[in-house]
Enzyme design. Sequence first.
Site, PDB file in Angstrom:
ATOM      1  N   HIS A 130      -3.807  14.228 -48.864  1.00 20.33           N
ATOM      2  CA  HIS A 130      -3.229  15.360 -48.151  1.00 20.33           C
ATOM      3  C   HIS A 130      -2.188  14.911 -47.135  1.00 20.33           C
ATOM      4  O   HIS A 130      -2.112  13.743 -46.751  1.00 20.33           O
ATOM      5  CB  HIS A 130      -4.316  16.184 -47.450  1.00 20.33           C
ATOM      6  CG  HIS A 130      -5.032  15.444 -46.347  1.00 20.33           C
ATOM      7  ND1 HIS A 130      -5.964  14.470 -46.594  1.00 20.33           N
ATOM      8  CD2 HIS A 130      -4.938  15.544 -44.993  1.00 20.33           C
ATOM      9  CE1 HIS A 130      -6.434  13.996 -45.458  1.00 20.33           C
ATOM     10  NE2 HIS A 130      -5.819  14.620 -44.457  1.00 20.33           N
ATOM     11  N   ASP A 132      -1.071  16.103 -43.297  1.00 26.40           N
ATOM     12  CA  ASP A 132      -1.629  16.888 -42.200  1.00 26.40           C
ATOM     13  C   ASP A 132      -0.765  18.109 -41.881  1.00 26.40           C
ATOM     14  O   ASP A 132       0.466  18.027 -41.830  1.00 26.40           O
ATOM     15  CB  ASP A 132      -1.740  16.028 -40.938  1.00 26.40           C
ATOM     16  CG  ASP A 132      -2.856  15.001 -41.027  1.00 26.40           C
ATOM     17  OD1 ASP A 132      -3.802  15.219 -41.802  1.00 26.40           O
ATOM     18  OD2 ASP A 132      -2.778  13.982 -40.308  1.00 26.40           O
ATOM     19  N   HIS A 292      -2.330  10.832 -47.160  1.00 25.02           N
ATOM     20  CA  HIS A 292      -3.394   9.865 -46.934  1.00 25.02           C
ATOM     21  C   HIS A 292      -4.723  10.397 -47.456  1.00 25.02           C
ATOM     22  O   HIS A 292      -4.888  11.585 -47.740  1.00 25.02           O
ATOM     23  CB  HIS A 292      -3.499   9.486 -45.466  1.00 25.02           C
ATOM     24  CG  HIS A 292      -3.810  10.620 -44.535  1.00 25.02           C
ATOM     25  ND1 HIS A 292      -2.879  11.558 -44.164  1.00 25.02           N
ATOM     26  CD2 HIS A 292      -4.959  10.965 -43.902  1.00 25.02           C
ATOM     27  CE1 HIS A 292      -3.425  12.430 -43.338  1.00 25.02           C
ATOM     28  NE2 HIS A 292      -4.691  12.104 -43.166  1.00 25.02           N
ATOM     29  N   ARG A 307      -7.212  11.113 -32.941  1.00 23.50           N
ATOM     30  CA  ARG A 307      -5.857  11.289 -33.504  1.00 23.50           C
ATOM     31  C   ARG A 307      -5.019  12.196 -32.614  1.00 23.50           C
ATOM     32  O   ARG A 307      -5.453  13.287 -32.221  1.00 23.50           O
ATOM     33  CB  ARG A 307      -5.933  11.889 -34.896  1.00 23.50           C
ATOM     34  CG  ARG A 307      -4.586  11.923 -35.620  1.00 23.50           C
ATOM     35  CD  ARG A 307      -4.692  12.715 -36.919  1.00 23.50           C
ATOM     36  NE  ARG A 307      -4.671  14.144 -36.691  1.00 23.50           N
ATOM     37  CZ  ARG A 307      -5.125  15.059 -37.567  1.00 23.50           C
ATOM     38  NH1 ARG A 307      -5.643  14.664 -38.716  1.00 23.50           N
ATOM     39  NH2 ARG A 307      -5.068  16.343 -37.286  1.00 23.50           N
TER      40      ARG A 307
END
Length: 316
Positions: A130, A132, A292, A307
């Site tokens: 995917h 983000d 990723h 993150r």
Amino acid sequence: MDTATVERKESTVAVMAKPPRGQAAPSKASGQFGKWAGRLLSPTLGLELSGISLATDFSTEDTTALRGLLARHKVLVFRDQDITPAQHVAFARRFGELEVHPIIKRHPDHPELVTFIHNDVNVGVENVYHSDTSFYPEPSMGSVLRCVECPEVGGDTIFVNMVAAYEALPDQVKEKLVGLNAMHDASVVFSNRTPTPEGRAKLRQDIPAVEHPVVRTHPETGEKILYVNEAFTTHFANFRQVNEGVWNRDAPTQARDLFAYLLRQARTPEFQVRIQWQKDTVVFWDNRAVQHYAIMDYYPHVRSMMRATVIGDRPA
């Protein structure tokens, strides 16, 4: 064999991806990258820099240099970064305004940081390729992910160069993608957090599906990027229009075949690099050009990450 069957077969030609064109594999992995020493992690993408602390008060020149390395190598790795959450946020903010994620759990003192903690009672479920926040009108530019705690073995992340994925497509497939858009929808992944139809309807209202080009252009490098992903991209938005209005009995099958074929490109090993995490490793990736996949192979051990995400621009 009838005409519809022939057309269907033609729509899925060249399932084997070609190597990226116009870029030779490097002859040396290690070298000097601006003012920092570094090591390439694969011929396709990934650069690990050494002799750098993300707690540093970077100059404008250093920030610009790092941004250039990010655009070129797409995944930057920094080891031994024992930084505080505040320093994490400060480093990421040098590259743009930071996102406050509307759904994922956030750090209590720094809402710009999302936290991922998986263990024997909270099993990770990120294992799908995917990009983000592709479900936003302006998806993220990049993400800065720090490993707080990780298992001794397992829990790696695979990153995929979607510029290389586009370059390797057959020319006849690229022609089909000109002017083609696709829908991206957050509810595909996050609707499981709302147990009722009313809750899911509110999620779709709060974060409505958006339309993005299937092939976007990198705003800094001019590279063409295959911009569909398994997590959030649901279907083509205008397949009929870009095919001059043709909508016969085989067109839905052609659209589905082409859509599935494009999603499969992220699984090609030649486009990938696999990062092994260590405590205090930080990875900064270009979310515009990279997908990723977080590998969930460490149960029941602990994997804890933070993150920060830099807001990007509208894909074009």
